[in-house]
Design a protein around this motif. Sequence first.
Motif, PDB file in Angstrom:
ATOM      1  N   SER A   2       0.859  -1.271  -0.147  1.00  0.00           N
ATOM      2  CA  SER A   2      -0.059   0.149  -0.124  1.00  0.00           C
ATOM      3  C   SER A   2       0.694   1.064   0.005  1.00  0.00           C
ATOM      4  O   SER A   2       1.884   1.598   0.545  1.00  0.00           O
ATOM      5  CB  SER A   2      -0.597   0.421   1.413  1.00  0.00           C
ATOM      6  OG  SER A   2      -1.604   1.397   1.409  1.00  0.00           O
ATOM      7  N   HIS A  31       2.265   1.643  -4.577  1.00  0.00           N
ATOM      8  CA  HIS A  31       1.237   0.554  -4.879  1.00  0.00           C
ATOM      9  C   HIS A  31       1.981  -0.734  -5.820  1.00  0.00           C
ATOM     10  O   HIS A  31       0.834  -1.146  -5.791  1.00  0.00           O
ATOM     11  CB  HIS A  31       0.123   1.249  -5.834  1.00  0.00           C
ATOM     12  CG  HIS A  31      -0.382   2.300  -5.491  1.00  0.00           C
ATOM     13  ND1 HIS A  31      -1.085   2.376  -3.727  1.00  0.00           N
ATOM     14  CD2 HIS A  31      -0.704   4.112  -5.709  1.00  0.00           C
ATOM     15  CE1 HIS A  31      -1.724   4.033  -3.310  1.00  0.00           C
ATOM     16  NE2 HIS A  31      -1.589   4.703  -4.082  1.00  0.00           N
ATOM     17  N   HIS A  99      -7.677   0.903  -3.675  1.00  0.00           N
ATOM     18  CA  HIS A  99      -7.849   2.629  -4.139  1.00  0.00           C
ATOM     19  C   HIS A  99      -9.302   2.889  -4.312  1.00  0.00           C
ATOM     20  O   HIS A  99      -9.344   3.537  -5.636  1.00  0.00           O
ATOM     21  CB  HIS A  99      -7.189   2.935  -4.411  1.00  0.00           C
ATOM     22  CG  HIS A  99      -6.307   3.926  -5.007  1.00  0.00           C
ATOM     23  ND1 HIS A  99      -7.511   4.868  -5.108  1.00  0.00           N
ATOM     24  CD2 HIS A  99      -4.730   4.602  -4.365  1.00  0.00           C
ATOM     25  CE1 HIS A  99      -6.398   6.322  -4.597  1.00  0.00           C
ATOM     26  NE2 HIS A  99      -4.812   5.856  -3.922  1.00  0.00           N
TER      27      HIS A  99
END
Length: 226
Positions: A2, A31, A99
């Motif tokens: 993340s 990401h 997301h």
Amino acid sequence: YSNRLAYQRFRWQGRDYTTATNFDDNPHSVHGVGWLRAWEVVAQSESDGVLRYRHVPDAHWPFAFEAQQSFAVTPDALAVTLTLTNTADIAQPVGLGWHPYFPKRERSHLRLEVSHRWDPNEAQLPAWKVAQAGIDGDVSRLAFDHCFDGWRGPAHVADEVFSLQLSSTLTHLVVYTPGNKAYFCVEPVSHVSDAIHGDDPAALGLRTLQPGERYDVSMTLAVAVL
């Protein structure tokens, strides 16, 4: 993983690894790889779908894995599950998340319960953990680009068009409310940003998967049109 991985490098079980630039001129990698790669369609119907991505070690991530996402749509909800299996012959660090973007409207409102907020340093990396009782406010008045610990219950998003409840098996959340954009983001994630560089990555939510081990997470977006 993340969010940001600091300066595109990390040390894992006694070895040094690097990752590659993947987001504009950001000095960090961002990401992971799943959001940038083509996924294979495994199954599909009018209301369900399954996608799969098989990763071969490369400059962006040094460990092999297989990820699979399943989507189920009902008249008022989208349910998503994500499974990652370590197909490497050594243990690897794993973080998962989504997301979601939401349109920012005049009456956009966000309400959720958390326990702590990670404030960033000048490099946009989490540096200080502070108490945060929760968020309950108009999105136009919020100024967040933060990771939060201790997320409890669903996050509530509402405006003049719809109301939504976002729930997940994950317990961390990234909230991004840019003032100059027509959207905001509420992101269920498994770990604190850049957890791999923390003193105790596991305590920050990062998983260690042994060869052949899998990690399953899920998210549901339940929507009501006003």
